[in-house]
Design an enzyme around this catalytic site. Structure first.
Site, short mmCIF file in Angstrom:
data_model
loop_
_atom_site.label_atom_id
_atom_site.label_comp_id
_atom_site.label_asym_id
_atom_site.label_seq_id
_atom_site.Cartn_x
_atom_site.Cartn_y
_atom_site.Cartn_z
CE LYS A 169 -8.78 -2.40 -5.29
NZ LYS A 169 -7.50 -2.03 -4.76
CB CYS A 199 -0.86 0.10 1.26
SG CYS A 199 -2.11 -1.15 1.43
N1 MSP Z 1 -0.88 5.44 -7.26
C1 MSP Z 1 -1.99 5.45 -6.40
C2 MSP Z 1 -2.89 6.62 -6.68
C3 MSP Z 1 -2.24 7.95 -6.57
S1 MSP Z 1 -3.34 9.23 -7.02
C4 MSP Z 1 -2.61 10.62 -6.56
C5 MSP Z 1 -2.78 4.17 -6.59
N2 MSP Z 1 -2.58 3.52 -7.75
S2 MSP Z 1 -3.33 2.17 -8.19
O1 MSP Z 1 -2.67 1.73 -9.40
O2 MSP Z 1 -3.39 1.25 -7.13
O3 MSP Z 1 -4.76 2.61 -8.61
C6 MSP Z 1 -5.82 2.68 -7.69
C7 MSP Z 1 -7.05 3.12 -8.43
O4 MSP Z 1 -7.28 2.26 -9.57
C8 MSP Z 1 -8.34 3.05 -7.65
O5 MSP Z 1 -8.54 4.16 -6.82
C9 MSP Z 1 -9.34 2.99 -8.78
O6 MSP Z 1 -9.44 4.24 -9.40
C10 MSP Z 1 -8.67 2.05 -9.75
N3 MSP Z 1 -8.95 0.65 -9.44
C11 MSP Z 1 -8.04 -0.31 -9.20
N4 MSP Z 1 -8.68 -1.48 -9.00
C12 MSP Z 1 -10.00 -1.30 -9.10
C13 MSP Z 1 -11.11 -2.14 -8.97
N5 MSP Z 1 -11.03 -3.42 -8.78
N6 MSP Z 1 -12.32 -1.56 -9.05
C14 MSP Z 1 -12.47 -0.24 -9.24
N7 MSP Z 1 -11.44 0.56 -9.37
C15 MSP Z 1 -10.19 0.07 -9.38
O7 MSP Z 1 -3.57 3.84 -5.74
#
Ligand code: MSP
Length: 523
Positions: A312, A129
């Site tokens: 998820k 995380c």
């Molecule tokens: N790098 C950070 C975000 C920084 S923003 C300043 C991060 N990256 S991540 O690659 O983990 O992306 C998270 C985001 O991806 C979620 O908040 C959402 O927008 C999208 N999702 C990732 N998996 C998802 C699902 N299974 N369902 C819906 N959205 C998903 O956190």
């Protein structure tokens, strides 16, 4: 002209893009396209988050440098955008020197404003995380509640951000701006986190080198979340030559020079995120902006998770559905439609190949695709492709009354599934109209030639109107259909009967071929 600035989270490059990422980008794209239809000057930002421990660890495991991994995977996210039909105006990378310069500048200001102090942090840390966990957030056996891996006990000399000093300002913000976070459940969740008492948080990391160096102490890099959040602000200071993936360049964006983008587009109208990163956006981000004396965003909209078998989807859990594969077989519009229609936007929802196929077949192929094919075929067969000028059937026109306003209202609330429902009601109404009028019967009776003309004209017009409204959701197929109808205008003003005259239509290959002919069903 109003301006509209929408962002997605910037995605981690420690693994490849999956359907969850595509989901947020698609939703942001619908907002961007809808606002362009309204004539707003739009800026739509997405990109990649490339610093921090998860990326450094993943690169280490692969035996390559963090920069190499970032370059490789960032490219995959960049390539995803046009594949899903996303019309982003810019793609930001946090390893871009210009972004890093803004991070240093803004966080130095926070330091100068005396919201930073040196201290020692001790606590539970999840490397996946890239986040420290509070005692009450930890699963049994000192495990991460998201990744289920054991947390590490970290002790580190850090610079801290004095988050606790924003307790009152944040409570005030939430009291004054009840729409700062939507849906309401997420607003409540963020507010209760704030009310539970804010503690100061590490702003820098000492043992890590993969990050933006701290200007006042070169032994530290900024904690990746502060670096990442600032992308929303930094991008506007250098994205003055936007590249548009697969769309028309928005005139407002194209004409805005360097620096003007901040003047035109700051603050953001909507940050779209999922609930996993609520705390960073709903608590840290406004506090950081207050500390740097920068205006706060207007709103965060928090959507739910796409679930596969109840969990998820995420790269760390390994249960990913490849969006590239889905698109290859069924096209990006089918994916866009399915995700926004099947999962009520804002809530969690399960996705499956079975429900995808069901929606594709019954709604895209039959209700919309078939309506289009039938209408064009009947105009071809009975009238040689030409339509006679005249008023459309008032009965149907009345049923479309107020639809544009209702769609706008719902999109303003980011209720994308409800907006799509509203439009789909009109698609179904048109299908009923075909059955009610039975043009094939009218065609047999020469005395009803006028009624046939009216029915065909009404159907063509109705199709044009729904296609303009569906355009932000399914840009490629609606464009094909509008082309066949000889309609040019995709602005929202065109989403009314009589806004554009159709005099001749062209035949069209099925918009959504039946699955049997589209290739094998998804495994
Ligand atoms: N790098 C950070 C975000 C920084 S923003 C300043 C991060 N990256 S991540 O690659 O983990 O992306 C998270 C985001 O991806 C979620 O908040 C959402 O927008 C999208 N999702 C990732 N998996 C998802 C699902 N299974 N369902 C819906 N959205 C998903 O956190």
């Amino acid at each position: 002209m109003s301006s509209f600035y929408v962002t997605t989270p910037i995605y981690y490059v420690n693994a490849a893009p999956h359907l969850g990422h595509a989901y947020t980008t698609i939703a942001a794209d619908v907002l961007a396209r809808h606002h362009r239809q309204r004539g707003d000057s739009v800026f739509f930002l997405t990109g990649t988050d490339e610093h921090g421990e998860p990326v450094a660890d993943a690169a280490h495991a692969l035996g390559i440098s963090a920069q190499e991994l970032a370059d490789r995977n960032s490219e995959r996210f960049r390539a995803l955008a046009p594949k899903i039909g996303a019309s982003n105006d810019f793609f930001i990378r946090t390893t871009d020197e210009r972004h890093m310069a803004v991070v240093r500048e803004v966080l130095f200001k926070v330091y100068e404003n005396c919201f930073v102090y040196k201290g020692t942090y001790e606590g539970w840390y999840c490397p996946k995380c890239a986040d420290f966990k509070a005692e009450n957030e930890i699963d049994e056996g000192d495990r991460c509640p998201i990744h289920h891996i054991p947390l590490t006990r970290e002790q580190e000399d850090n610079y801290f951000f004095a988050l606790s000093r924003f307790q009152e300002p944040l409570e005030r913000l939430y009291a004054e701006r009840k729409d700062f976070v939507a849906p309401r459940t997420r607003y409540n969740e963020a507010l209760s986190f704030i009310r539970s008492g804010l503690r100061d948080v590490p702003l820098t990391r000492h043992k890590l080198s993969w990050g933006v160096p701290v200007p006042w102490d070169s032994e530290h890099v900024f904690y990746v979340w502060f670096d990442a959040l600032l992308n929303y602000y930094s991008a506007l200071s250098f994205a003055h030559a936007p590249t548009l993936a697969g769309g028309t360049v928005d005139a407002g964006v194209r004409d805005a020079g360097k620096g003007d983008l901040l003047d035109t587009f700051w603050p953001p109208n909507v940050h779209l995120i999922a609930k996993d990163i609520l705390r960073f956006h709903a608590v840290y981000w406004p506090a950081l902006l207050m500390a740097a004396e920068i205006e706060l965003p207007k709103r965060l909209f928090v959507h739910g998770y796409l679930l596969m078998e109840g969990e998820k989807m995420s790269k760390s859990l390994g249960n990913v559905l490849d969006p590239f594969e889905v698109i290859e077989r069924f096209g990006s519009d089918a994916l866009r439609f399915y995700l926004l229609r099947d999962v009520s936007f804002g809530q969690d929802g399960s996705v499956s190949t079975a429900s995808f196929e069901q929606r594709y077949e019954s709604e895209l192929a039959n209700e919309y695709g078939n309506l289009a094919s039938r209408t064009l075929a009947m105009i071809g067969r009975y009238r040689d492709g030409a339509l006679v000028e005249g008023a459309p059937d008032q009965l149907l026109v009345a049923d479309f009354d107020g639809m544009v306003e209702r769609v706008c209202e719902l999109v303003d609330k980011v209720q994308l599934t409800a907006a799509l429902d509203e439009i789909w009601g009109a698609v179904r109404r048109l299908n009923r109209y075909v059955e009610e009028q039975a043009p094939w019967q009218l065609a047999k009776d020469p005395s009803r030639a006028g009624d046939l003309d009216c029915a065909l004209r009404t159907l063509a017009e109705g199709l044009r109107v729904v296609s303009v409204l569906l355009h932000p959701f399914m840009p490629a197929s609606t464009e094909r259909l509008l082309d066949a109808l000889g309609a040019r205008d995709t602005s929202l003003g065109a989403a009314r009967f009589g806004a554009e005259t159709i005099d001749r239509v062209q035949p069209l290959e099925p918009l959504f071929p039946k699955i049997e002919t589209a290739g094998p069903a998804m495994a």
